[in-house]
Design an enzyme around this catalytic site. Structure first.
Site, PDB file in Angstrom:
ATOM      1  N   ARG B 250      31.716  51.100  12.571  1.00  0.00           N
ATOM      2  CA  ARG B 250      33.006  51.539  13.133  1.00  0.00           C
ATOM      3  C   ARG B 250      33.643  50.305  13.742  1.00  0.00           C
ATOM      4  NH1 ARG B 250      32.786  52.778  18.489  1.00  0.00           N
ATOM      5  NH2 ARG B 250      30.764  53.782  18.627  1.00  0.00           N
ATOM      6  N   HIS B 254      34.850  54.119  19.992  1.00  0.00           N
ATOM      7  CA  HIS B 254      34.540  55.518  19.657  1.00  0.00           C
ATOM      8  C   HIS B 254      35.802  56.375  19.652  1.00  0.00           C
ATOM      9  CE1 HIS B 254      32.984  59.564  19.988  1.00  0.00           C
ATOM     10  NE2 HIS B 254      33.317  59.657  21.254  1.00  0.00           N
ATOM     11  N   TYR B 263      29.434  47.705  25.322  1.00  0.00           N
ATOM     12  CA  TYR B 263      28.121  47.919  24.707  1.00  0.00           C
ATOM     13  C   TYR B 263      27.882  47.168  23.401  1.00  0.00           C
ATOM     14  CZ  TYR B 263      30.886  51.539  22.265  1.00  0.00           C
ATOM     15  OH  TYR B 263      31.840  52.200  21.556  1.00  0.00           O
TER      16      TYR B 263
END
Lengths: 327, 337
Positions: B250, B254, B263
């Site tokens: 991705r 998110h 992260y």
């Protein structure tokens, strides 16, 4: 007309409906061998393993797969072996079955019945005794039925199967073989959302459902004989949607109301009944809206004397009737 | 891993089909980018998109038969929805919660796809709960003896759920015509794969359910298409399910509410950008003389125009009447056939 127990009436309802409409299937744990309560006895022989389908021990998948099948032309009856074991399926029931129609703006629907034996009084211990109706009555999008008699069970199960919405159909285990009742030979249904006055009376309204209907009728008979009190016993039969009109009309007539349920007191379905009466029948009340329920403990120890101590019974109900009558 | 270099040709696809495949991938990218832009402009309160995962999505969807096969997607599947037949207008109407939104009239979140006529099943935000539905739909197809295959899509995060395991098991027992598609993007929001599972490969888990699992380069649309075709054949021949692990990434956070810098390193993201499936496929197309650079630019221009028009349309479309929020709790009487 033949005399049937409630579990026989439930089996007959499934058998007759599956005969009538080959889109209907039953799926669950041990249903092929007749089920732990024998509710599906004979269905495998008649309809084969595709329509009376044994599943792995996985409640979330039983309900989730039933939801999927219902989207593709099947009318599933998903059996939870015990209501106490249905919690792994909670997410599928409330997040998926109950919301599919709403969240899709009415373009998908989930014609599904989830049957579950519930309730205490059979030495089931903490994990075979639970009342779960309040959890699901709280969820818009579900219908919730709690049956107590053979006639109602058969008629309401047929209504549930024919209903285009997800229906939670709760069968009180202790009522399965409690009594026999004449059941008509011809097809009939009992409407979802309609209470029944199981005993007419004028001094007090008693609102109940499930096994407590039987206990309440016994208590009403006792106080009639011993105290001359006339108690009107209303069996809700369906807790969502519930028959407010029938309850309010009775309370207007009697002026007093006792609500009896087996679930523990706090947040039980009877609390909703009490709140509605307090708001909508306030002017007609001649005493406090009163509840008899199990105390707030995590339900039904295995040991008989402990279990009996907790659960409402005819004596406790009769005592509450006398107290309220004297108010 | 199957990769583009192993593919002798174009898996039997015509030039038109290959360009249509490219167009769907580019369209999915453009719609995702537009949704994020509308979010930044304060017009759409939330965006969840799948930039970077287009090859995995389009490659599988291209092997399905729109309107016949069933789609049970998850919230990143813009490329699936568009390939099956949804339009940028459909998706942007959902993004801006307009009454006309086919997925739910503004009730459900954006990218929570639903389109009954295309057999795209309504999606919730709960991770993994759609997978048992796919299995049940496939069970119904089998019971009714219908030539239908169900494809369900999910991220790596979903493979930790009980519903995933229970569904894989159920599908294996009944040899159901279902394709499980894991878009392995390595993160469940911020939790990396090594903290989600002790195995390297999602596909290896299929063995435990009694059917094949295939790991494929999910940024290679033709490789994905090829394994999806094989899975389709298995499903239609009564051989049962296939688990496809499409290894991808991705390229965006998110959701619009996520900051992925917390992260994962920028270096890691840059490395994956070099493997961008859209760039790879356009290079392949040019290299094999399917189309030249200006042809692809013309496709891009048409997409930009289509997305602009869809965006303008959606922005002026009305929101549902507030009191309509009370409707469709239960099937209403007039809807009962």
């Amino acid at each position: 007309m033949a005399e049937k127990t409630m579990v026989e009436a439930i089996r007959d309802a499934m058998f007759e409906e599956m005969k009538r409409d080959d889109r209907i299937i039953l799926m669950g744990e041990d249903v092929g061998s007749g089920g732990v309560f024998r509710a599906s006895e004979g269905l495998l022989d008649e309809f084969g393993p595709e329509r009376c389908m044994d599943t792995p021990l996985a409640e979330s998948c039983i309900v989730g797969a039933a939801i999927g099948a219902s989207l593709n032309g099947i009318l599933p009856i998903a059996e939870m072996q015990f209501a106490s074991f249905s919690h792994p399926a909670f997410d599928q029931i409330i997040s998926e079955a109950a919301r599919m129609h709403y969240r899709s703006n009415g373009t998908w629907s989930v014609p599904l019945v989830i049957r579950a034996p519930y309730g205490a009084g059979i030495h089931g211990g903490p994990y075979h005794s639970q009342s779960i109706e309040a959890f699901y009555a709280h969820v818009p999008g579900l219908k919730v039925i709690c049956v107590a008699t053979p006639y109602d069970a058969k008629g309401l199960l047929k209504s549930a199967i024919r209903d285009p919405n997800p229906v939670i159909f709760l069968e009180h285990k202790k009522a399965y073989r409690l009594s026999r009742q004449e059941i008509p030979d011809e097809d009939y249904t009992v409407p979802i959302g309609k209470a029944e006055i199981k005993r007419e009376g004028s001094d007090m309204t008693l609102v109940t459902y499930g096994l407590m209907t039987h206990h309440s009728l016994k208590a009403a008979e006792t106080v009639q004989d011993e105290d001359g009190l006339s108690v009107e016993v209303i069996d809700l039969r369906t807790v969502s949607p519930w028959d407010r009109e029938a309850v309010l009309a009775s309370v207007e007539k009697t002026g007093k109301v006792l609500i009896v349920y087996e679930d523990n007191l706090t947040g039980g379905f009877g609390a909703e009944v009490a709140a509605t009466i307090a708001q909508d029948a306030f002017d007609h009340l001649d005493g406090p809206v009163t509840r008899v329920a199990s105390p707030d403990v995590p339900i039904a120890p295995f040991a008989g004397p402990l279990e009996e101590y907790l659960l409402p019974n005819p004596e406790k109900i009769a005592s509450a009737i006398r107290d309220l009558a004297a108010y | 891993m199957v990769s583009v270099k192993d593919i002798p040709g174009a898996s039997g696809l015509t030039k038109e089909q290959l360009l249509a495949m490219y167009q769907k991938m580019a369209l999915a990218r453009a719609v995702g980018e537009r949704e994020r832009m509308l979010n930044r402009l304060g017009k759409g309160p939330f965006a969840v998109t799948g930039e970077g995962q287009e090859a995995a999505q389009v490659g599988v969807a291209f092997a399905l038969r729109p309107g016949q096969d069933w789609i049970v997607p998850y919230y990143r599947d813009i490329g699936v929805a568009l390939t099956i037949g949804q339009t940028p207008r459909d998706l942007l109407l959902a993004h801006l919660f307009r009454a006309e939104d086919i997925s739910g009239g503004g009730r459900n979140m954006p990218s929570h796809f639903s389109d009954p006529k295309l057999r795209i099943v309504s999606t919730s935000a709960c991770v993994g709960t759609q997978i048992p539905h796919a299995v049940g739909i496939a069970l119904a197809s089998k019971l009714r003896k219908l030539d239908e295959v169900t494809a369900t899509f999910f991220g790596d995060g979903a493979t930790s759920t009980g519903d995933w395991h229970e569904s894989m098991n159920f599908a294996g027992i009944h040899k159901l015509p279902v394709i499980f598609v894991c878009e392995q993007n390595w993160y469940a929001i911020s939790v990396p794969w090594r903290k989600q599972a002790a195995v390297e490969s999602v596909a290896s888990r299929a063995e435990g359910y009694g059917f094949p699992g295939v790991s494929v380069d999910g940024n290679d649309v033709l490789a994905v298409y090829r394994v999806a075709k094989q899975a389709m054949s298995r499903a239609r021949d009564g051989e049962g399910p296939t688990l496809i692990e499409a290894v991808t990434y991705r390229l965006v956070p998110h959701t619009s509410d996520d900051d992925d810098r917390r992260y994962r390193s920028r270096e890691e993201v840059e490395e994956w950008k070099k493997k961008d499936p859209l760039i790879r496929f356009s290079a392949w197309i040019e290299e094999h003389g399917i189309a030249d650079h200006s042809d692809l630019e013309r496709i891009q221009e048409k997409i930009a125009q289509e997305v602009d028009e869809a965006s303008e349309y959606a922005e002026q479309a009305p929101v549902a009447e507030p009191e309509s929020a009370l409707r469709h709790v239960y099937v209403e009487e007039e809807e009962v056939v």
